[in-house]
Design an enzyme around this catalytic site. Sequence first.
Site, PDB file in Angstrom:
ATOM      1  N   GLY A 375     -23.324 -10.808  20.835  1.00 62.77           N
ATOM      2  CA  GLY A 375     -22.421 -11.623  21.633  1.00 62.77           C
ATOM      3  C   GLY A 375     -21.093 -10.922  21.827  1.00 62.77           C
ATOM      4  O   GLY A 375     -20.831  -9.882  21.216  1.00 62.77           O
ATOM      5  N   GLY A 379     -16.357 -13.652  19.037  1.00 59.56           N
ATOM      6  CA  GLY A 379     -17.157 -14.866  19.141  1.00 59.56           C
ATOM      7  C   GLY A 379     -17.400 -15.560  17.815  1.00 59.56           C
ATOM      8  O   GLY A 379     -17.858 -16.702  17.786  1.00 59.56           O
ATOM      9  N   LYS A 381     -18.927 -13.750  14.958  1.00 62.87           N
ATOM     10  CA  LYS A 381     -20.069 -13.155  14.247  1.00 62.87           C
ATOM     11  C   LYS A 381     -19.672 -12.705  12.837  1.00 62.87           C
ATOM     12  O   LYS A 381     -20.359 -13.025  11.855  1.00 62.87           O
ATOM     13  CB  LYS A 381     -20.612 -11.956  15.063  1.00 62.87           C
ATOM     14  N   GLU A 505     -22.598  -4.229  12.129  1.00 60.14           N
ATOM     15  CA  GLU A 505     -22.354  -3.115  13.053  1.00 60.14           C
ATOM     16  C   GLU A 505     -22.320  -1.793  12.299  1.00 60.14           C
ATOM     17  O   GLU A 505     -21.407  -0.980  12.460  1.00 60.14           O
ATOM     18  CB  GLU A 505     -21.046  -3.337  13.809  1.00 60.14           C
TER      19      GLU A 505
END
Length: 588
Positions: A375, A379, A381, A505
């Site tokens: 997303g 947002g 996450k 990530e």
Amino acid sequence: MDKDSPKGPLSNWRKFARLINETKPSKLLLITALLLSISSTAVSLIIPMFTKNLVDGFTVSSMEPMQIVLLALAFVVQAIAGGLSIYMLNVLGQRVVANLRDRLWQKLLVLPVSYYDEHKTGETVSRVTNDTAIVKGFITEHMASFFSGIISVVGSFVVLLYLDWQMTLIMLAIIPMAALILYPLGRQMFKISKGLQDETASFTTVLSQVLSEIRLVKASNAEKREYEKGKRGITSLLRFGIKEGIVQSIISPIMSFVMMALLVVIIGYGGLRVSSGALSAGDLVAFILYLIQIIMPMSVLTMSFTQLQKAIGATDYMISVLEEQEEDHIGGKDIQDASKPISVEHIHFAYTVGENILEDISFTIPQGKVTAIVGPSGGGKTTLFSIFERFYTPTSGIIKLGQEPITNYSLQSWRSHIGYVSQESPLVDGTIRDNICYGMNREVTQKEVEEAARMAYADTFIHDMPDGYDTEVGERGVKLSGGQRQRIAIARALLRNPQILMLDEATSSLDSKSEIIVQQALNNLMKGRTTLVIAHRLSTIVDADQILFIEKGKLTGSGSHDELYHHHPMYHEFAKQQLRMQGQLKTS
């Protein structure tokens, strides 16, 4: 309570005394030290009486050897008792401050992450080091003289009242006038020292931030900007230091004036009484010696009072830290089996009331499967990951492992079953082996370390280093590349052998070559584990068992890559842009 209110000073003293008492100082050591201090002072109170007798009956024939021996013995006893008292109080002070630092350090480690969101690291470090040093300075350097000074002043006054109550009353009339001036100056010193400690903490924060990110400073040509910021802190410290000097420069002359005035009055008035026969020469000499025993301790008491005000100011922050709400590391039960699905039910979260980051998030993470979260940036996450780690508590909603809320498990047990690999791959100053084994609560064999490094594809570059696993990585791992740091972080997670894996990530900041190696290492790590992945690069998660799309704090879609690609407009746009550029667009 407001320190400027009438009850403020008393409240501050009580807080300081309570904090010191909570460190559980040795009562035996304290009582022994005080008794020795009293003994030393008592001896010093006897010496002028010896002198009085010598002066009143001073002839060579009247001098008895026993008197001289007793006088010499008194000096020796005073010196030994005083030295032992200072040593014992010093030991006591060091132990008190060590215990205080231990409590603070223990507290800081169990405070929630939200505390550090609101407090700068440099400021916290300064408080633990500088403020405790102020308390230590008072206890080890001033407490002994503080108590002995009080005893000396009170004892001398009692003897002076016995020798000549009229001259003593003259002294008592002068000293309160000085006290009326010194008291407000002491209050002012408290405010100045507290401001000085706050400014020292701010300056330490600037130093910590700039020096820890010195590469960014230099790469951005920001040396001048950071110099100006530091210069403002230095100037502010100078301003507070000058204010402190002004107060001290007023206190010292006042004390000197009062004491000299007392000396002149006593000598002048005492001389008249000696000449009239109301007082003997020996009495006057003893009176002057006792006056000196008041003057000297009064100067020391003034300095000790100033240091006490600083110490009281320094304890304010310590008390506020010790009173902070901490994480519960005691309650909860151990997890017997984490190989269960994880369900998120109607989670809401806001850092600030009224500003929701997550709104009504619900989904299930199948056991042993890969769930990816994608997303737009911002947002929520990473916030969701922090809630999974129990760094934060949801405003409402619940997360369950199987049918059990995760809050029923102890923090240590829950976190021990999670392997976390972030984009930044934080490392601690130490060797590669130290970093791979970091957080392990058991002895780890070299074979286990090497196996974890092999599965993380880290063994190759480790063997190429001159010291192998004993290679120092530097502060925050600065001696290693981004890909190397990531592989060490993966090796650390592999060594923990977690049943739940969280990847934030983990490959987004790497070059293509490093990304391929790290992705291979991640594949090894993910096998058979319940995995939750945050990814900006869709190419790394198109094969995930489940993809969740979160935007503006809301879950707007879930399913496989193909399902979302065909039925979720924004995901379709994300995929179209990214996968076309990489030539990896899958069509169905």
